[in-house]
Write an enzyme that holds these catalytic residues in place. Sequence first.
Site: not given
Length: 393
Positions: A127, A208, A210, A242
């Site tokens: 990302w 991370d 997500a 999400k």
Amino acid sequence: MFERLTPTDPDAILALMQAFQADPRPGKVDLGIGVWRDADGRTPVFSAVKRAEKRIWKRQETKTYVSFRGDAAFHEAVSNLLLGPATDGQWRAASATTGGTSAVQTALTLARAAHPDLRVWIPAETWPNHWVLARSLGLETRSFAYIDPDTQEIDRAGLLRDLDRAQAGDVVLLHACCHNPTGADPDAELQAAIVASLARTGAVPVIDCAYLGFGATPEEDSAFLRRLSTLPEVLIAFSGSKSFGLYRERVGLCLALADGPQARDVVENHLTRINRVTYSFPPDHGARTVTEILGDQTLRTEWQDELGSIRDAITTHRARLSEALRMRLNTDRFDRLTRQKGMFAMLPLGEARVAELRNAHGIYIVGAGRINMAGVTEETCATVADALATVLR
């Protein structure tokens, strides 16, 4: 003062969104922004979220602040979701944040406080905001190999070679699951090798998380996290955008695993300070909604079922596009789409082909080839596959 300012580079995803909205063509397809959309192009509110919010609304009698680090019940609920119920040997410190982006920034800020000269090791494919966040904090950044450009699979040897160059005090940024932008996750064998590398070097993982539940069940998607949690020190950045559909509520948590209760207390002190000077008290409504869902078996089952429906749809989209490209290009090189997980995939396009897709076909893709599989619906798949086949021949 403001006359001295010069414009910054525009955000690529925001610019793409604006261009898509301004495009008058009726057959345009958005494969860009990383938001789940159903077949009608909507991002619906989970029914479990609505039910939880209704309960909260009925009994909540105050909107006063909670604490600088957020609600402890939220910390515990998310920590247990990711890692399982805590035991006496798991010393955890947590701090609610304004979304997953802020959770990553909080984790890096905490690491910088401990080791001002640290290096941040970031996957070569990741990302883009990971690089922005690290550099905005003045941290030195290094990349480690992730995808082999020839096979479009994980470069196992290159990844481990680069990670072995990390040093004690450095941090290594990893994805918990559903790697953004490639969709390629380490298998169990590679996960174990990554954990072993970090144990040797003393580098600390910043994970991370997500897209929990977008690749497999939340329990299965947390497997890498749980392997990494065996290390003495771990930092986890969780986002509820999400997994719970709470995009605009900015639900995040920075979770630290410390080596003993004394270290945990010091970490909690620093997390409190970081929140205090960043946004003071973190938002609570979204966090309380997540806590309500995870703490009630009926709501939790309902949430898991809804999450499973999204996951099944993404799996279907992947299979549909893979088969369509196989038929049009007479190749099996896109079969990997069905082996990958989550909302994203990388196609070997490059900037010139991405521009051609946008200008000639109305297909909007981020960067050099990241596509959001949510946009490859039954209605759009043929259009997308035809355009991709045209530019790839």
